[in-house]
Design a protein around this motif. Structure first.
Motif, PDB file in Angstrom:
ATOM      1  N   THR A   1      -1.957  13.488  24.287  1.00 22.75           N
ATOM      2  CA  THR A   1      -1.364  13.008  23.044  1.00 22.75           C
ATOM      3  C   THR A   1      -1.149  14.165  22.070  1.00 22.75           C
TER       4      THR A   1
ATOM      5  N   TYR B   1       0.888   6.825  15.921  1.00 21.37           N
ATOM      6  CA  TYR B   1      -0.150   5.896  15.479  1.00 21.37           C
ATOM      7  C   TYR B   1      -0.190   5.801  13.955  1.00 21.37           C
TER       8      TYR B   1
ATOM      9  N   GLN C   1       5.075  -1.015  11.582  1.00 21.32           N
ATOM     10  CA  GLN C   1       4.862  -1.165  13.028  1.00 21.32           C
ATOM     11  C   GLN C   1       6.136  -0.851  13.798  1.00 21.32           C
TER      12      GLN C   1
ATOM     13  N   GLY D   1       6.907   6.058  19.457  1.00 22.45           N
ATOM     14  CA  GLY D   1       5.831   6.959  19.859  1.00 22.45           C
ATOM     15  C   GLY D   1       5.955   8.357  19.302  1.00 22.45           C
TER      16      GLY D   1
ATOM     17  N   SER E   1       4.443   8.788  13.014  1.00 28.66           N
ATOM     18  CA  SER E   1       3.075   8.434  12.647  1.00 28.66           C
ATOM     19  C   SER E   1       3.012   8.093  11.156  1.00 28.66           C
TER      20      SER E   1
ATOM     21  N   ASP F   1      -4.478   1.889  13.618  1.00 31.03           N
ATOM     22  CA  ASP F   1      -5.132   2.238  14.877  1.00 31.03           C
ATOM     23  C   ASP F   1      -6.392   3.054  14.624  1.00 31.03           C
ATOM     24  N   TYR F   2      -6.335   3.892  13.587  1.00 29.63           N
ATOM     25  CA  TYR F   2      -7.445   4.780  13.247  1.00 29.63           C
ATOM     26  C   TYR F   2      -7.798   4.623  11.770  1.00 29.63           C
TER      27      TYR F   2
ATOM     28  N   SER G   1     -11.402   5.362  15.657  1.00 32.99           N
ATOM     29  CA  SER G   1     -10.677   4.112  15.811  1.00 32.99           C
ATOM     30  C   SER G   1     -11.246   3.033  14.893  1.00 32.99           C
TER      31      SER G   1
END
Length: 286
Positions: A2, A31, A174, A180, A183, A199-200, A214
C-alpha cells in the motif's frame, strides 16, 4: 504494498503554554482517516503544519513521498482543503470563485467544476456570502475536486450542518476514495460521522499522540469499567482514566489489557466519544 499518501514523523510545534509533541502517523492511499481529540488537543495545529501554514520545530511531513516544505508548490497541487469556515470572498459568485481559484492549479478541470456545481445544485450567480453553510462546504469541495486533488484535508467540515446534508457529505467522501488513489484526513468532533466512513483513527490528547491505527483496533483497546465503591482498589484507581466516583459506585476508562484482571467489575465496550471524554478528563493513559 500500500502506498503512503501522508506521513508525519515526529512532528512537534512549540507555543507558549502548549506543545504538539512528536506526532507520527501514516495515512495509506485510498483510505479515510479521522483525526480526533478534544478542543485544544492539537488537531488544527497538525493540519496547519501539514499545509505549511505553521513552521514546525521538529519532524518531517511527507505528502506522496514529497517533503511538504521543500516541495510545497507541487504538494499543494495534490491537496484539497475544506475548513470549518468559508475562506472565499463573500462578494464572489460561484462562477467568480472558479475564475479566482483555477489560476493557482496546473490541472484545473472546468468540466469537472461544472459537473460538481450541477451535482450539488449550486446557483452559479449567487454570492458566496449568501450561500447556506452546507452550500459553502459544497463549493469548497467542488473546487477541491476540480483540480484533481489526491488528498482531501477536512477541518470540522460537518459542524453546523443538518443531518441530511451531513449524510450526503459522507456519501461524497466514500465515492471520492473509490478509485483507491485518493485519501481523506478528516478532523471532526462528530464521531458518529467517523464511525460511518473512517478506516483509520488518529487520536491526539493535550498535544500528545494517544493512538493511531484502525477504527476497530481503537475500540478494542479500551473498556468502560464500572463497579461498587468497595470494588475500587488503589491499583484499579491508579489505572483508570477519567475516574468518576459517587456514593453508589464508580466508572471510568481502562485499557483492554488491564481490564482482564478486573472481572469482578462491569466491563463494557467503549465508544470513540467515551475514549475521548475520559482521556481528556483523566490525562494520558496509553
Amino acid at each position: 504494498m500500500t502506498k503512503k499518501c501522508l506521513e508525519l514523523k515526529g512532528v512537534s510545534k512549540n507555543f507558549q503554554g502548549f506543545r504538539l509533541n512528536h506526532i507520527s502517523f501514516t495515512l495509506p492511499q485510498g483510505y479515510i482517516m479521522g483525526l480526533v481529540g478534544s478542543n485544544g488537543a492539537g488537531k488544527t495545529t497538525t493540519i496547519r503544519l501539514i499545509l505549511n501554514m505553521l513552521e514546525k520545530n521538529e519532524g518531517e511531513i511527507l505528502v506522496f513521498g514529497k517533503d511538504n516544505v521543500l516541495h510545497e508548490k507541487a504538494v499543494k497541487q495534490e491537496i484539497g482543503v475544506v475548513f470549518d469556515h468559508m475562506f472565499y470572498v463573500d462578494s464572489w459568485t460561484v462562477r467568480d470563485t472558479e475564475k479566482a481559484i483555477s489560476i493557482f492549479y496546473d490541472d484545473w478541470r472546468h468540466n469537472t467544476f461544472d459537473d460538481m456545481i450541477r451535482r450539488f445544485c449550486l446557483p452559479q450567480n449567487k454570492k458566496v456570502g449568501d450561500l447556506s453553510r452546507g452550500m459553502q462546504m459544497k463549493l469548497m469541495l467542488a473546487c477541491a475536486f476540480s483540480h484533481n486533488a489526491k488528498l482531501l484535508i477536512l477541518d470540522e467540515p460537518t459542524s453546523g450542518l443538518d443531518p441530511v446534508t451531513r449524510d450526503e457529505f459522507l456519501e461524497i467522501l466514500q465515492d471520492y476514495i473509490k478509485d483507491g488513489e485518493r485519501s481523506v484526513l478528516f478532523s471532526t468532533h462528530i464521531t458518529s460521522d467517523l464511525e460511518q466512513v473512517a478506516d483509520y483513527i488518529t487520536f491526539i490528547n493535550q498535544g500528545n499522540m494517544i493512538f493511531t491505527g484502525s477504527m476497530e483496533d481503537l475500540i478494542n483497546s479500551y473498556r468502560l469499567v464500572k463497579g461498587r465503591p468497595q470494588d475500587l482498589t488503589p491499583e484499579l484507581e491508579k489505572n483508570i482514566a477519567g475516574l468518576r466516583k459517587t456514593n453508589m459506585g464508580f466508572e471510568g476508562l481502562i485499557t483492554a489489557n488491564e481490564a482482564a484482571q478486573y472481572g469482578h467489575c462491569i466491563l463494557d465496550t467503549a465508544t470513540i466519544d467515551d475514549i475521548i471524554i475520559y482521556m481528556s478528563k483523566g490525562g494520558i493513559k496509553k
